[in-house]
Design a protein around this motif. Sequence first.
Motif, PDB file in Angstrom:
ATOM      1  N   ALA A 274       5.995   4.706  -7.243  1.00  0.00           N
ATOM      2  CA  ALA A 274       5.698   3.332  -7.646  1.00  0.00           C
ATOM      3  C   ALA A 274       6.979   2.581  -7.992  1.00  0.00           C
ATOM      4  CB  ALA A 274       4.745   3.334  -8.837  1.00  0.00           C
TER       5      ALA A 274
ATOM      6  N   ARG B  82       9.182   1.726  -4.874  1.00  0.00           N
ATOM      7  CA  ARG B  82       8.575   0.720  -3.984  1.00  0.00           C
ATOM      8  C   ARG B  82       8.181  -0.548  -4.734  1.00  0.00           C
ATOM      9  NH1 ARG B  82       7.038   3.089   0.959  1.00  0.00           N
ATOM     10  NH2 ARG B  82       5.461   1.485   1.345  1.00  0.00           N
ATOM     11  N   GLU B  83       8.563  -0.608  -6.029  1.00  0.00           N
ATOM     12  CA  GLU B  83       8.316  -1.782  -6.864  1.00  0.00           C
ATOM     13  C   GLU B  83       6.831  -2.146  -6.883  1.00  0.00           C
ATOM     14  OE1 GLU B  83      10.895  -4.873  -5.504  1.00  0.00           O
ATOM     15  OE2 GLU B  83      12.696  -3.923  -6.338  1.00  0.00           O
ATOM     16  N   ARG B  84       6.017  -1.123  -7.139  1.00  0.00           N
ATOM     17  CA  ARG B  84       4.583  -1.320  -7.251  1.00  0.00           C
ATOM     18  C   ARG B  84       4.113  -0.804  -8.600  1.00  0.00           C
ATOM     19  NH1 ARG B  84       2.218   0.527  -1.309  1.00  0.00           N
ATOM     20  NH2 ARG B  84       3.396  -0.999  -0.077  1.00  0.00           N
ATOM     21  N   SER B  85       2.932  -1.226  -8.985  1.00  0.00           N
ATOM     22  CA  SER B  85       2.391  -0.736 -10.249  1.00  0.00           C
ATOM     23  C   SER B  85       1.896   0.690 -10.062  1.00  0.00           C
ATOM     24  CB  SER B  85       1.232  -1.622 -10.714  1.00  0.00           C
ATOM     25  OG  SER B  85       0.104  -1.451  -9.871  1.00  0.00           O
TER      26      SER B  85
ATOM     27  N   THR C 243      -1.558   0.722  -8.514  1.00  0.00           N
ATOM     28  CA  THR C 243      -1.600   0.576  -7.052  1.00  0.00           C
ATOM     29  C   THR C 243      -1.284   1.900  -6.378  1.00  0.00           C
ATOM     30  OG1 THR C 243      -0.948  -1.756  -7.182  1.00  0.00           O
ATOM     31  CG2 THR C 243      -0.602  -0.625  -5.079  1.00  0.00           C
ATOM     32  N   ALA C 244      -0.261   2.582  -6.894  1.00  0.00           N
ATOM     33  CA  ALA C 244       0.116   3.882  -6.333  1.00  0.00           C
ATOM     34  C   ALA C 244      -1.027   4.881  -6.493  1.00  0.00           C
ATOM     35  CB  ALA C 244       1.376   4.398  -7.012  1.00  0.00           C
TER      36      ALA C 244
ATOM     37  N   GLN D  41      -3.633   4.228  -3.900  1.00  0.00           N
ATOM     38  CA  GLN D  41      -3.211   4.720  -2.592  1.00  0.00           C
ATOM     39  C   GLN D  41      -3.386   6.233  -2.493  1.00  0.00           C
ATOM     40  OE1 GLN D  41       0.807   2.984  -2.294  1.00  0.00           O
ATOM     41  NE2 GLN D  41       0.086   1.927  -0.454  1.00  0.00           N
TER      42      GLN D  41
END
Length: 562
Positions: free
Chosen positions: A214, A217-220, A223-224, A227
């Motif tokens: 996370a 990839r600069e995601r929360s 979100t990870a 996925q």
Amino acid sequence: MDNETDTAIRDRLIREAYEVVAQPERLFDLQLRVAQVADDGGDAPEMLAPHIEQVSAIFDKVHFADDADFGGVALGPSVHGDENGYDTVFTVDAALCVVGSPALADLAAGQPLPDFATGLEPDRRARLKRFAEGRDTRQSMILRVHPTPDDTRGAPMIATLRTEGSERRVDFRRLNLTWDEQVAQEFTLGMGLSAAESELIRYLVEGRSLADFAGDRERSIGTARNQLKAAMRKLGVASQSELVALYAGFAQAWRLRQLGPGGGVQTEIVQHAVARLGDGSEMAFERYGVPGGIPVLMLHGAIEGPFLPPDLEQRARDEGFDLVIPWMPFYAQRSASDDILGTVERFAERARMLLDALGMSRCVILATSFSSVYGLAVRALLGERVTGVVLTGSPIPLRDGRTIATRNPLWRAPLMLARTSPVFLDMLVRAVVRLSMRGETYRYFDRLLEKSPLDRETLRRPDVQATVRRAFMARPDRAARGMAMGLLMILQDWSRWLDAPGAPVRVLVGEEDTIHDIAVQREYCAEHGFEAVGPIAGAGAFTLFQRPGLVLAHLRELAPVT
């Protein structure tokens, strides 16, 4: 039964039939209830048949499309793997006591393997105990091991069984996986993963965390996590450890397929081809082993299609077999034929032409599951060209109450209902296919095989899961039809082939086969002059996957003398 009660039962069954559209797994219990009502003298099958037709039409509109996704086909969470040759971290004996000087914190020679090492999960420890005592058919397994009481994550390790004098030993080795780009590409395509899901799995395989993924990839983290859940649904696994184990099994299977015994690239382990037959038509087939070796005409089952797990591919080559596996009618045809026995006869003639095209003058036949009927038909047609027949997971024709009563209830119910209307079998196939598309096929097979832990574990092996997935991916519009055609076959009269003169027939009877009663199988063999082999320890309904060496040994004994 009074009219009011009868009406209530009818209403309930109709309601539950339409609920199958939303929850396909409800069909299995529904069929059991309908069959029970019929046993009690009710007319439930006749009453419900028009509704099942309506349900089928709605089901198709809701669930199926030209781009139906079978990439997530799964027969259960993956728990097995293969030995990769890394340094031993520690060893235990059959009693799970540590042997030697372990290279792992908090372990000492002579002490029992602590509970924390197996994650405080009784089932996991029980599996390891069975494995260490030799009550398991495998030679290796993957297990997540926790080196200290505070380590909640653990690390995947390969447990390998060996014998030291008269003592059994289990060596644990670290599963130091690397993310091989070529293997990863095959894994991603074969499992139907997106690029993001594949990248996330790479992080986990390399020992990095969900938070690392996370952050990079600069995601929360939410979100990870979503996925990861999506990827796990596609792969049919329930945890990160099972996901890593599945990749490990896939990677090892891929390497076995690419490398020969000497480590060089292997190009002749498997050959997909299409043969031109004497009547001008074509027949697709797979070929494993050594061309020109011990000639075997193998007739495949419905679940795995015309494909073999990599270890069986390698065995065929190492032991000098030439396995020719034609695509069976239920796998190759675009639509099921109403003339079931006519389909068998036509296949037998085409099998003769296939052997002619390949220059095989004589052969031994291996037939699995529903294809046993086809094997007996080929034996009857080819006469002396067939030197023997080996049958595994062979069904028994459903001819009278004696054989009906001994069947597995989850098979017996749709078979009995199909006598009233084939729509019940059609709906069964629809439900299983839909579960396959959702990665939940195990909901059916776990029910079917609930009394055989060995068979359930077999279907959870990564190599078997990959083989089944390959069958669905190769023919997603047809793969499941084999189950319907096979079940319909059980309702037919095969006597013309059962009692035909010909080569010896051996029926391998698994000790844990819960599909057919062992006593009935033996009686069936005696009635038709077949040799019943078994009950075979360490075998259930999938003897070919569970005891491949034994199956090949019987083929060798019956093979043509050169």
